[in-house]
Design an enzyme around this catalytic site. Structure first.
Site, PDB file in Angstrom:
ATOM      1  N   CYS A 130       0.840  -1.201   0.000  1.00  0.00           N
ATOM      2  CA  CYS A 130       0.000   0.000   0.000  1.00  0.00           C
ATOM      3  C   CYS A 130       0.877   1.254   0.000  1.00  0.00           C
ATOM      4  O   CYS A 130       0.649   2.187  -0.779  1.00  0.00           O
ATOM      5  CB  CYS A 130      -0.916  -0.008   1.217  1.00  0.00           C
ATOM      6  SG  CYS A 130      -2.149   1.318   1.230  1.00  0.00           S
ATOM      7  N   CYS A 131       1.893   1.265   0.859  1.00  0.00           N
ATOM      8  CA  CYS A 131       2.817   2.406   0.896  1.00  0.00           C
ATOM      9  C   CYS A 131       3.566   2.549  -0.423  1.00  0.00           C
ATOM     10  O   CYS A 131       3.848   3.665  -0.872  1.00  0.00           O
ATOM     11  CB  CYS A 131       3.815   2.238   2.037  1.00  0.00           C
ATOM     12  SG  CYS A 131       3.144   2.492   3.687  1.00  0.00           S
TER      13      CYS A 131
ATOM     14  N   CYS B  48       7.506   4.060   5.803  1.00  0.00           N
ATOM     15  CA  CYS B  48       6.639   3.810   4.652  1.00  0.00           C
ATOM     16  C   CYS B  48       7.431   3.331   3.436  1.00  0.00           C
ATOM     17  O   CYS B  48       6.872   2.705   2.536  1.00  0.00           O
ATOM     18  CB  CYS B  48       5.857   5.073   4.287  1.00  0.00           C
ATOM     19  SG  CYS B  48       6.889   6.436   3.697  1.00  0.00           S
TER      20      CYS B  48
ATOM     21  N   CYS C 261      -1.200   8.282   7.225  1.00  0.00           N
ATOM     22  CA  CYS C 261      -2.484   7.914   6.630  1.00  0.00           C
ATOM     23  C   CYS C 261      -3.457   7.482   7.726  1.00  0.00           C
ATOM     24  O   CYS C 261      -3.072   6.873   8.721  1.00  0.00           O
ATOM     25  CB  CYS C 261      -2.304   6.784   5.623  1.00  0.00           C
ATOM     26  SG  CYS C 261      -1.436   7.282   4.113  1.00  0.00           S
TER      27      CYS C 261
END
Length: 247
Positions: free
Chosen positions: A131-132, A239, A212
């Protein structure tokens, strides 16, 4: 300040040359103030090839203020992941106006990447590293493509992988400047107080570090780690934008 070579901006950096330049600059700037580091970055790279990357998080206003005092026209890259708190987006807008920042670039992940890898928008839960990668690392690589150097706000007191960062380092074909490497929490508080900078809206709600939404939580009682609440329970502390080379 003495000992800093006044070399002209480079239009075609190579990794070997960048490594040598980074070592020379780091030695010269090891005890320099944040403003001196940013001014040196401008001399070394030139404004058109230098960017500052900011999360507009809980400590970001301090670095942005120092940069604005040196040159408010330095491009600022902001990674709008699609999962940020509304408070962070509003904070970005208010600081941009307050500090007179004239070139803030909000960079988003590609829709094609999201549709391919995160169609259900649940990747943050099943694979936060991936996702990062698609929401921060890849967008940053695109955003930094025109630049030969970048500035960020990491501090040694944040611990972990940041405990031993140099003031200047090589990042592939780019120079990476860490002007806040040597600052303390008291130094940052002093910048906020002297400049009367507004705090991030979520700081008062117990968020020591804001990223986030799905991967950020409030600090718990007795928790004073500067990045407490990020990826809680995951064993993840970064991240990837500072652990994966941008070029």
């Amino acid at each position: 300040m003495t000992g800093l070579a006044q070399s002209p901006p480079s239009s075609a950096p190579d990794p070997v040359g960048v490594e040598q330049r980074a070592q020379t600059l780091d030695a010269a700037l090891r005890t320099a103030s944040p403003a001196e580091v940013i001014a040196a970055a401008l001399r070394e790279i030139g404004r058109d090839k230098l960017a500052l990357v900011s999360s507009f998080g809980t400590e970001s206003a301090a670095l942005l203020k120092v940069m604005a005092d040196v040159d408010p026209a330095i491009p600022v890259v902001f990674l709008d992941t699609g999962w940020l708190f509304d408070e962070t987006l509003r904070y970005r807008d208010s600081l941009t106006e307050l500090l007179g920042l004239s070139d803030v670039r909000s960079i988003k992940p590609l829709d094609a990447d999201l549709d391919r890898d995160d169609a259900a928008r649940e990747l943050w839960f099943s694979d936060p590293d991936r996702c990062c990668l698609i929401r921060k690392v890849e967008p940053l690589k695109r955003a930094l493509a025109p630049f030969d150097g970048w500035i960020n706000g990491r501090k040694r007191f944040q611990g972990g992988a940041r405990a031993d960062i140099p003031v200047v380092e090589a990042d592939g074909k780019r120079l990476k400047f860490n002007p806040f490497a040597n600052v303390t929490p008291n130094d940052i508080a002093a910048i906020y107080a002297t400049a009367k900078l507004p705090p991030h809206p979520l700081l008062a709600a117990g968020f020591l570090s804001v990223g986030c939404m799905p991967c950020t939580s409030r600090a718990e009682a007795g928790e004073d780690d500067a990045r407490a609440g990020r990826w809680r329970g995951r064993g993840k502390t970064e991240c990837g934008i500072h652990t994966i080379k941008t070029s």
